[in-house]
Design a protein around this motif. Sequence first.
Motif, mmCIF file in Angstrom:
data_model
loop_
_atom_site.group_PDB
_atom_site.id
_atom_site.type_symbol
_atom_site.label_atom_id
_atom_site.label_comp_id
_atom_site.label_asym_id
_atom_site.label_seq_id
_atom_site.Cartn_x
_atom_site.Cartn_y
_atom_site.Cartn_z
ATOM 1 N N GLN A 1 0.828 -1.215 0.000
ATOM 2 C CA GLN A 1 0.000 0.000 0.000
ATOM 3 C C GLN A 1 0.861 1.263 0.000
ATOM 4 N N ARG A 2 2.042 1.198 0.630
ATOM 5 C CA ARG A 2 2.952 2.349 0.573
ATOM 6 C C ARG A 2 3.465 2.556 -0.850
ATOM 7 N N LEU A 3 3.836 1.468 -1.511
ATOM 8 C CA LEU A 3 4.286 1.592 -2.902
ATOM 9 C C LEU A 3 3.171 2.146 -3.777
ATOM 10 N N LEU B 1 -6.730 10.181 -3.675
ATOM 11 C CA LEU B 1 -7.163 8.970 -2.988
ATOM 12 C C LEU B 1 -8.113 9.326 -1.850
ATOM 13 N N ALA B 2 -9.034 8.405 -1.567
ATOM 14 C CA ALA B 2 -10.005 8.615 -0.489
ATOM 15 C C ALA B 2 -9.994 7.392 0.420
ATOM 16 N N PRO B 3 -8.942 7.238 1.224
ATOM 17 C CA PRO B 3 -8.843 6.055 2.079
ATOM 18 C C PRO B 3 -9.914 6.061 3.163
ATOM 19 N N GLY C 1 -0.065 8.103 3.975
ATOM 20 C CA GLY C 1 0.944 7.667 3.028
ATOM 21 C C GLY C 1 0.728 6.271 2.490
ATOM 22 N N HIS C 2 -0.486 5.755 2.592
ATOM 23 C CA HIS C 2 -0.826 4.430 2.090
ATOM 24 C C HIS C 2 -2.081 4.525 1.209
ATOM 25 N N ASP C 3 -2.119 3.751 0.138
ATOM 26 C CA ASP C 3 -3.318 3.634 -0.692
ATOM 27 C C ASP C 3 -4.119 2.445 -0.177
ATOM 28 N N VAL C 4 -5.269 2.731 0.445
ATOM 29 C CA VAL C 4 -6.094 1.699 1.065
ATOM 30 C C VAL C 4 -7.525 1.871 0.580
ATOM 31 N N ASP C 5 -8.206 0.753 0.267
ATOM 32 C CA ASP C 5 -9.637 0.843 -0.006
ATOM 33 C C ASP C 5 -10.339 -0.382 0.566
ATOM 34 N N MET C 6 -11.664 -0.435 0.395
ATOM 35 C CA MET C 6 -12.479 -1.473 1.029
ATOM 36 C C MET C 6 -12.202 -2.875 0.485
ATOM 37 N N PHE C 7 -11.600 -2.973 -0.704
ATOM 38 C CA PHE C 7 -11.359 -4.286 -1.307
ATOM 39 C C PHE C 7 -10.087 -4.953 -0.769
ATOM 40 N N ASP C 8 -9.164 -4.154 -0.235
ATOM 41 C CA ASP C 8 -7.856 -4.690 0.137
ATOM 42 C C ASP C 8 -7.947 -5.860 1.113
ATOM 43 N N ALA C 9 -8.838 -5.756 2.091
ATOM 44 C CA ALA C 9 -8.933 -6.792 3.116
ATOM 45 C C ALA C 9 -9.413 -8.122 2.552
ATOM 46 N N LEU D 1 -7.759 -8.579 -11.360
ATOM 47 C CA LEU D 1 -6.448 -8.021 -11.056
ATOM 48 C C LEU D 1 -6.581 -6.519 -10.882
ATOM 49 N N GLY D 2 -5.891 -5.962 -9.915
ATOM 50 C CA GLY D 2 -5.994 -4.525 -9.706
ATOM 51 C C GLY D 2 -4.776 -3.952 -9.012
ATOM 52 N N ARG D 3 -4.760 -2.609 -8.973
ATOM 53 C CA ARG D 3 -3.733 -1.843 -8.274
ATOM 54 C C ARG D 3 -2.313 -2.292 -8.648
ATOM 55 N N SER D 4 -2.116 -2.632 -9.919
ATOM 56 C CA SER D 4 -0.781 -3.045 -10.352
ATOM 57 C C SER D 4 0.130 -1.830 -10.458
#
Length: 243
Positions: free
Chosen positions: A19-21, A34-36, A43-51, A106-109
């Motif tokens: 998520q930092r990358l 981004l709207a975490p 400093g992290h890209d986070v969304d509801m799908f990550d978990a 596939l996502g967030r590549s």
Amino acid sequence: MAALQVAWARHADDILAAQRLRYQIFAEEMGARLAPPRGAPAGHDVDMFDAHCEHLLVRAGGEHGPVVGTYRVLTPDAARRVGGLYSETEFDLTRLRPLRPRMVELGRSCVHPDYRSGGAILALWGALAEFMFRNRLDTMIGCASISMRDGGHVAASLWERLRQSHLAPIEWRVRPRLPLPVHELRRDLDVEPPALIKGYLRCGAKILGAPAWDPDFNTADLPMLMRIDDLPPRYRRHFLGGG
């Protein structure tokens, strides 16, 4: 260049590193808004799908080295649990319903700028192919992003070119929820696909329809589908050993 190691995230710290990358690439390099969710670390890209996703990482210099490439994978079971796919926020995927029992998203590549010469993405793709084969999955979909920093003319021109050569059959076509206004943009520019899209096309991927506009990421997103059965023989040998 440090040796690359590819592995699936096993701990929360692995996911945080990915998520930092992603934040570095999407927010700092590309200018995404981004709207975490509340409580997400800065400093992290986070969304509801990550978990709900499996996270694939490439590290430089061994298992404790920095993460320099990542993908996330949403399996059919996980998609049912979370209530859908990320792509469904951008496209009506009704026509893909028959494919969904064996289809992953596939996502967030993204790959660190210092590692974009090809090795990192090939390492990711090899691990993805092995994952698909091991889990008896046969279809991958996702949104391939094109920068809109030029106002969208490159994206519209690329769509005009690829729709003539790589458009999926009508039964798999999807519709964007917020279409890129291609008819208001130039469509005659002589453009090359970004490296990631070019790689997908070489592996037999198809474009599922016209691009959507993602104003938060300032990108035009092309819906793409790739099936294991459509891998050209040389890529099948490379990724699956001919299996």
